[in-house]
Write a protein that holds these residues in place. Structure first.
Motif, PDB file in Angstrom:
ATOM      1  N   LEU A 116      -9.072 -22.238   2.973  1.00 42.47           N
ATOM      2  CA  LEU A 116      -8.266 -21.466   2.030  1.00 42.47           C
ATOM      3  C   LEU A 116      -7.231 -22.370   1.347  1.00 42.47           C
ATOM      4  CD1 LEU A 116      -7.778 -18.591   0.928  1.00 42.47           C
ATOM      5  CD2 LEU A 116      -6.102 -18.272   2.768  1.00 42.47           C
ATOM      6  N   ARG A 117      -7.396 -22.564   0.054  1.00 43.40           N
ATOM      7  CA  ARG A 117      -6.511 -23.450  -0.709  1.00 43.40           C
ATOM      8  C   ARG A 117      -5.390 -22.682  -1.397  1.00 43.40           C
ATOM      9  NH1 ARG A 117      -7.301 -28.363  -3.537  1.00 43.40           N
ATOM     10  NH2 ARG A 117      -5.260 -29.027  -4.355  1.00 43.40           N
ATOM     11  N   TYR A 118      -5.687 -21.491  -1.913  1.00 43.76           N
ATOM     12  CA  TYR A 118      -4.685 -20.724  -2.659  1.00 43.76           C
ATOM     13  C   TYR A 118      -4.682 -19.259  -2.233  1.00 43.76           C
ATOM     14  CZ  TYR A 118      -4.581 -24.730  -5.844  1.00 43.76           C
ATOM     15  OH  TYR A 118      -4.457 -25.996  -6.365  1.00 43.76           O
ATOM     16  N   ILE A 119      -3.476 -18.686  -2.201  1.00 44.44           N
ATOM     17  CA  ILE A 119      -3.288 -17.241  -2.102  1.00 44.44           C
ATOM     18  C   ILE A 119      -2.577 -16.817  -3.381  1.00 44.44           C
ATOM     19  CG2 ILE A 119      -2.183 -15.345  -0.876  1.00 44.44           C
ATOM     20  CD1 ILE A 119      -2.249 -17.112   1.655  1.00 44.44           C
ATOM     21  N   VAL A 120      -3.232 -15.969  -4.167  1.00 44.61           N
ATOM     22  CA  VAL A 120      -2.669 -15.502  -5.431  1.00 44.61           C
ATOM     23  C   VAL A 120      -2.153 -14.077  -5.242  1.00 44.61           C
ATOM     24  CG1 VAL A 120      -3.116 -15.009  -7.858  1.00 44.61           C
ATOM     25  CG2 VAL A 120      -4.268 -16.950  -6.749  1.00 44.61           C
ATOM     26  N   VAL A 121      -0.887 -13.853  -5.537  1.00 40.34           N
ATOM     27  CA  VAL A 121      -0.269 -12.527  -5.434  1.00 40.34           C
ATOM     28  C   VAL A 121       0.086 -12.087  -6.852  1.00 40.34           C
ATOM     29  CG1 VAL A 121       1.572 -11.143  -4.419  1.00 40.34           C
ATOM     30  CG2 VAL A 121       0.625 -13.093  -3.154  1.00 40.34           C
ATOM     31  N   ASP A 122      -0.695 -11.169  -7.398  1.00 39.59           N
ATOM     32  CA  ASP A 122      -0.486 -10.721  -8.769  1.00 39.59           C
ATOM     33  C   ASP A 122       0.426  -9.493  -8.804  1.00 39.59           C
ATOM     34  OD1 ASP A 122      -0.710 -10.760 -11.498  1.00 39.59           O
ATOM     35  OD2 ASP A 122      -2.838 -10.224 -11.568  1.00 39.59           O
ATOM     36  N   GLU A 123       1.087  -9.286  -9.945  1.00 39.17           N
ATOM     37  CA  GLU A 123       2.013  -8.152 -10.132  1.00 39.17           C
ATOM     38  C   GLU A 123       3.001  -8.075  -8.965  1.00 39.17           C
ATOM     39  OE1 GLU A 123       2.072  -6.478 -12.868  1.00 39.17           O
ATOM     40  OE2 GLU A 123       0.166  -7.070 -13.773  1.00 39.17           O
ATOM     41  N   ALA A 124       3.604  -9.220  -8.646  1.00 39.94           N
ATOM     42  CA  ALA A 124       4.440  -9.328  -7.449  1.00 39.94           C
ATOM     43  C   ALA A 124       5.683  -8.450  -7.513  1.00 39.94           C
ATOM     44  CB  ALA A 124       4.846 -10.787  -7.231  1.00 39.94           C
ATOM     45  N   HIS A 125       6.094  -8.050  -8.714  1.00 42.53           N
ATOM     46  CA  HIS A 125       7.286  -7.203  -8.820  1.00 42.53           C
ATOM     47  C   HIS A 125       7.054  -5.809  -8.260  1.00 42.53           C
ATOM     48  CE1 HIS A 125       4.850  -6.616 -12.406  1.00 42.53           C
ATOM     49  NE2 HIS A 125       5.405  -5.433 -12.577  1.00 42.53           N
ATOM     50  N   HIS A 126       5.804  -5.433  -8.032  1.00 37.36           N
ATOM     51  CA  HIS A 126       5.519  -4.119  -7.453  1.00 37.36           C
ATOM     52  C   HIS A 126       5.792  -4.087  -5.948  1.00 37.36           C
ATOM     53  CE1 HIS A 126       3.683  -1.780 -10.752  1.00 37.36           C
ATOM     54  NE2 HIS A 126       3.438  -2.973 -11.247  1.00 37.36           N
ATOM     55  N   TYR A 127       5.954  -5.239  -5.335  1.00 40.02           N
ATOM     56  CA  TYR A 127       6.174  -5.286  -3.894  1.00 40.02           C
ATOM     57  C   TYR A 127       7.678  -5.276  -3.626  1.00 40.02           C
ATOM     58  CZ  TYR A 127       1.278  -6.579  -4.056  1.00 40.02           C
ATOM     59  OH  TYR A 127      -0.073  -6.594  -4.310  1.00 40.02           O
ATOM     60  N   ARG A 128       8.232  -4.081  -3.427  1.00 37.27           N
ATOM     61  CA  ARG A 128       9.657  -3.919  -3.219  1.00 37.27           C
ATOM     62  C   ARG A 128       9.895  -2.843  -2.171  1.00 37.27           C
ATOM     63  NH1 ARG A 128      10.684  -0.841  -8.984  1.00 37.27           N
ATOM     64  NH2 ARG A 128      10.597   1.297  -8.175  1.00 37.27           N
ATOM     65  N   GLY A 129      11.133  -2.805  -1.676  1.00 30.78           N
ATOM     66  CA  GLY A 129      11.506  -1.778  -0.715  1.00 30.78           C
ATOM     67  C   GLY A 129      10.667  -1.823   0.550  1.00 30.78           C
ATOM     68  N   GLY A 130      10.328  -0.634   1.072  1.00 30.53           N
ATOM     69  CA  GLY A 130       9.527  -0.559   2.291  1.00 30.53           C
ATOM     70  C   GLY A 130       8.130  -1.111   2.103  1.00 30.53           C
ATOM     71  N   PHE A 131       7.479  -0.776   0.984  1.00 34.72           N
ATOM     72  CA  PHE A 131       6.145  -1.309   0.695  1.00 34.72           C
ATOM     73  C   PHE A 131       6.194  -2.837   0.593  1.00 34.72           C
ATOM     74  CE2 PHE A 131       2.799  -1.940  -2.809  1.00 34.72           C
ATOM     75  CZ  PHE A 131       1.772  -2.113  -1.886  1.00 34.72           C
ATOM     76  N   GLY A 132       7.227  -3.351  -0.079  1.00 29.02           N
ATOM     77  CA  GLY A 132       7.380  -4.796  -0.178  1.00 29.02           C
ATOM     78  C   GLY A 132       7.568  -5.444   1.174  1.00 29.02           C
ATOM     79  N   ALA A 133       8.324  -4.782   2.057  1.00 31.70           N
ATOM     80  CA  ALA A 133       8.531  -5.332   3.399  1.00 31.70           C
ATOM     81  C   ALA A 133       7.216  -5.409   4.165  1.00 31.70           C
ATOM     82  CB  ALA A 133       9.536  -4.476   4.164  1.00 31.70           C
ATOM     83  N   HIS A 134       6.395  -4.354   4.063  1.00 31.65           N
ATOM     84  CA  HIS A 134       5.087  -4.386   4.725  1.00 31.65           C
ATOM     85  C   HIS A 134       4.222  -5.525   4.182  1.00 31.65           C
ATOM     86  CE1 HIS A 134       5.027  -0.957   7.406  1.00 31.65           C
ATOM     87  NE2 HIS A 134       5.494  -0.151   6.472  1.00 31.65           N
ATOM     88  N   VAL A 135       4.173  -5.665   2.855  1.00 34.17           N
ATOM     89  CA  VAL A 135       3.354  -6.718   2.260  1.00 34.17           C
ATOM     90  C   VAL A 135       3.891  -8.092   2.648  1.00 34.17           C
ATOM     91  CG1 VAL A 135       2.595  -7.743   0.071  1.00 34.17           C
ATOM     92  CG2 VAL A 135       2.565  -5.261   0.370  1.00 34.17           C
ATOM     93  N   ALA A 136       5.214  -8.236   2.727  1.00 38.58           N
ATOM     94  CA  ALA A 136       5.806  -9.500   3.166  1.00 38.58           C
ATOM     95  C   ALA A 136       5.333  -9.863   4.566  1.00 38.58           C
ATOM     96  CB  ALA A 136       7.330  -9.408   3.123  1.00 38.58           C
ATOM     97  N   MET A 137       5.266  -8.884   5.455  1.00 36.10           N
ATOM     98  CA  MET A 137       4.794  -9.159   6.810  1.00 36.10           C
ATOM     99  C   MET A 137       3.299  -9.481   6.830  1.00 36.10           C
ATOM    100  SD  MET A 137       7.448  -9.074   8.718  1.00 36.10           S
ATOM    101  CE  MET A 137       8.533  -9.558   7.364  1.00 36.10           C
ATOM    102  N   VAL A 138       2.520  -8.817   5.982  1.00 35.38           N
ATOM    103  CA  VAL A 138       1.086  -9.125   5.893  1.00 35.38           C
ATOM    104  C   VAL A 138       0.891 -10.557   5.412  1.00 35.38           C
ATOM    105  CG1 VAL A 138      -1.053  -8.579   4.650  1.00 35.38           C
ATOM    106  CG2 VAL A 138       0.364  -6.736   5.554  1.00 35.38           C
TER     107      VAL A 138
END
Length: 753
Positions: free
Chosen positions: A192-214
């Protein structure tokens, strides 16, 4: 296109901003990009990259985490696709098997580097995969790409695991499928060379915290398999982008490359702030009709599906042109037909909801009209960015809604001109969320001491609590998961607490909608009127905390509003400060609420025509809060009795409405609650434990209260209106509000009060 004189000469045009056109600055393909890849880009219309694309690609190829936050239509995708293709396109020697072996798959020995793309929705991942297929057909037939998610077949998932070089998916699938079975994905993850996270501004609050842990779990597992992937992110224009990358990944913000200046060409843009006399959707339709009637292809944004349908139908009726709606609930085939119609000119206008914001390639329009402020300057500029055809000027109009945030922006157009964007809060300090993902990570790989910093400063403390609760077991080689079930099955990335409630037709059994469990007491109690796509349904039966609410068609013209009792108390103070004659504080609060009554009112007049008792349990929420507290004697200065409570209630409305102007949030994520008995106004997260919103608002508490005071003093109404203190979202149906009292209290809480 010069801004129309008929538009800016109208008294409803409160402000006019102008941005000059900008030529593009072209870069060059880097030497490390294969000639075949450059040729494929040229085949799809990209002869050479813009300089900002070149800068992002070079940073990623050099191994630096990078975020692109350039405006709409600036070509963010190419910035990460160039290095991804250079790594994952293996050339002709890596062509896929010619024979379809069904489930008899085998690992392909010559698979090159791999990359993983994450989008917040399945639809966006599939849209990006369509772009990949265009490049494949343009001369890269051996590039092995696939979109997978929970709806994919077993064969597709196995092909992705064993053969794909570029997998496009969403965080939910990574969390629930890839990470728990990472050993089967060792071939993919080890390269695995790259992880691309698109539309990153949608990851905020509780949902953002979950995605951050993932993402932290993903990085840990990839490193276990021998890879050290580079993180690429693409986002709408946001404040402090490097900090957002750090919050989502745990990486050092100083190591993040931020590419925020677009070098793509941009048309001149005239922006008009419009104060309507009629409903904002009605005047949006009128403006669209005038613009389309003068030959200008126009896109309107509305806040609801009903609004989109009404604006589209009204505009089509007035102009006789083809005007379409574009919203959630439409078939993909219908949406693609609308997109194609805009490109070939057969569609002269579109009325859309936020469904059009996620990566949809619709740009180059003559005009954009926004019916109401979407809640953040970033979202507003994203919408305005859809306007601007090559070689022609563009027009953007904000038709203000009857809302304090819209009214505040009309009075402060310099805020829009400054293009200063809100930062994105991510609740990575939420103990409940971090603990759940620590357990999941321990099941994937034993947790070791050196892995804990990736999960934040509280990780060791939380691990000890998980051991005490017999969730994890400490052994010499680390901490281990102790249970037979899957830890990930107890975690839902998109909801906090219990799952949602399905609103179900009692006659047919059809599921009409899903309601978040947190709002179910108010919206689907027995007797409540619940509106689904403009159609009213009455709840026949719903037992508290059950997953189904049974409904039947309701009498038209009638609506309901739940009433509640409860309170808020401070249970932990982290910091305090002076606030005029009072104080402000940051800490932990406990919010109690019980729905005990429901008002029935006429939809059109707003008059209350009935009420009935409701029996819902008392709910308790412990979360982060920010509060202002007045001296206890303040209430004595306000007569008659009850005026102080009405003034606090009104101030609560104004502060709630203005919050999205100070931090990226909406009103389902942060609310204000007044406590007249304690002379305290509290704003708090609706995420148990906090979603990061309050901590981001706290440093601007003074600015927020001053803005509330200024808005109340500037509003020309006498006793309150929707532009200041009257809120359609008020659970108490705007009972007992005092505008003058609210302005006085806000002034007391300001430094110059």
């Amino acid at each position: 296109m010069a801004v129309p004189e008929w538009l800016i000469s109208d008294v409803r045009a409160r402000a006019h901003l102008h941005r000059e056109s900008r030529p593009g600055r072209v870069g060059a393909w880097p030497g490390w990009l294969p000639d075949e890849v450059a040729a494929a880009f040229a085949e799809v219309g990209v002869e050479r990259p813009w300089l900002h694309q070149q800068q992002a690609a070079a940073s990623l190829h050099g191994g630096h985490p990078t975020i692109l936050t350039t405006p709409t239509a600036s070509g963010k995708s190419l910035g990460y696709l160039a290095p991804v293709l250079a790594a994952t396109w293996g050339g002709t020697e890596c062509s896929p098997p010619e024979v379809d072996l069904g489930r008899a798959r085998f690992r392909w020995a010559k698979r090159p580097h791999t990359a993983l793309y994450l989008a917040p929705t399945k639809a966006l991942a599939h849209d990006q995969w369509a772009l990949c297929r265009r490049l494949t057909e343009a001369g890269l037939p051996t590039w092995r790409t696939i979109a997978v998610d929970g709806d994919s077949s077993t064969d597709d998932r196995m092909w992705a695991r064993d053969h794909a070089a570029y997998v496009l998916t969403n965080p939910d699938w990574v969390h629930a499928a890839l990470l728990p079975s990472h050993s089967r994905w060792s071939g993919f993850l080890s390269s695995l060379r790259y992880i691309v996270v698109d539309e990153a501004h949608h990851y905020r609050g509780g949902f953002g915290a979950h995605v951050a842990m993932v993402l932290r779990r993903l990085l840990r597992v990839a490193r276990h398999h021998g890879a050290d992937p580079v993180v690429a992110m693409a986002s709408a224009t946001i404040g402090d982008a490097a900090a957002h990358v750090a919050a989502l990944t745990g990486l050092d913000p100083d190591a993040v490359t931020v590419v925020s200046e677009s070098t793509a060409p941009a048309a001149a843009l005239d922006t008009v702030l419009w104060q309507p006399r009629d409903h904002h959707d009605i005047e949006t339709a009128v403006l669209c009709s005038q613009l389309i009637g003068r030959g200008r292809q126009t896109l309107a944004f509305t806040s609801s599906r009903n609004g989109a349908e009404k604006v589209a139908s009204t505009t089509a009726e007035h102009t006789g042109e083809r005007v379409e709606s574009y919203r959630g609930g439409h078939l993909d085939l219908d949406r693609r037909a609308v997109e194609q119609g805009l490109r070939d000119g057969s569609v002269r206008g579109v009325a859309a909801t936020s469904a059009l914001e996620l990566g949809v390639d619709i740009t180059g329009l003559d005009a954009v009209v926004c019916s109401g402020h979407p809640g953040s300057l970033s979202s507003l500029w994203q919408r305005f960015g859809r306007a601007g055809r090559s070689g022609a000027d563009a027009l953007a109009v904000l038709v203000a809604a009857d809302d304090p945030l819209d009214a505040w922006l009309l009075d402060h157009p310099e805020v829009l001109a400054s293009r200063t964007f809100e930062p994105i809060p991510v609740g990575v300090g939420n103990r409940n969320i971090v603990a759940a993902h620590l357990a999941a990570s321990a099941q994937e790989l034993p947790l070791t001491e050196d892995a804990l910093p990736l999960f934040g400063a509280k990780a060791r403390e939380l691990v000890d609590e998980l051991v005490a609760g017999k969730v994890l077991r400490k052994r010499p080689t680390g901490w281990y998961w102790t249970r037979p079930d899957r830890a990930v099955d107890a975690i839902s990335l998109r909801t906090i607490g219990p799952g949602g409630v399905e609103v179900t037709d009692i006659e047919t059994g059809q599921i009409l909608a899903t309601v978040d469990a947190g709002s179910a007491d108010r919206t689907v109690h027995p007797g409540a009127i619940h509106v689904v796509r403009g159609v009213p349904w009455q709840v026949v039966d719903h037992v508290a905390d059950s997953p189904i609410a049974w409904v039947e068609p309701a009498q038209p013209g009638v609506r309901t509003a739940a009433q509640s009792v409860g309170g808020v108390e401070v249970i932990g103070t982290e910091s305090t400060a002076e606030a005029g004659v009072g104080t402000s504080g940051l800490g932990e609060v406990r919010v109690t609420s019980q729905v005990n009554q429901c008002l029935v009112f006429d939809e059109y007049s707003g008059d209350v025509i009935d009420n009935f008792a409701v029996d819902r349990p008392m709910r308790t929420l412990d979360t982060e809060g920010l509060w202002w507290e007045l001296p206890s004697a303040t209430a004595a200065h306000m007569t008659p009795k009850g005026r102080f409570a009405a003034a606090m209630h009104a101030l609560e409305h104004v502060v709630t409405a203005l919050l999205p102007g100070f931090v990226a949030c909406d009103r389902s994520e942060v609310v204000a609650v007044s406590d007249p008995g304690g002379a305290r106004l509290v704003i708090h997260d609706l995420v148990p434990g906090g979603g990061g919103f309050i901590r981001m608002i706290a440093p601007r508490a003074v600015d927020l209260m001053q803005s509330a005071r200024d808005l109340l003093e500037a509003c020309p109404c006498t006793d309150g209106c929707p532009r200041c203190i009257v809120s359609v979202r008020c659970p108490d149906h705007n009972a007992a509000l005092d505008k003058a009292g609210a302005a006085w209290l806000a002034g007391l809480l300001c430094p110059d009060g």
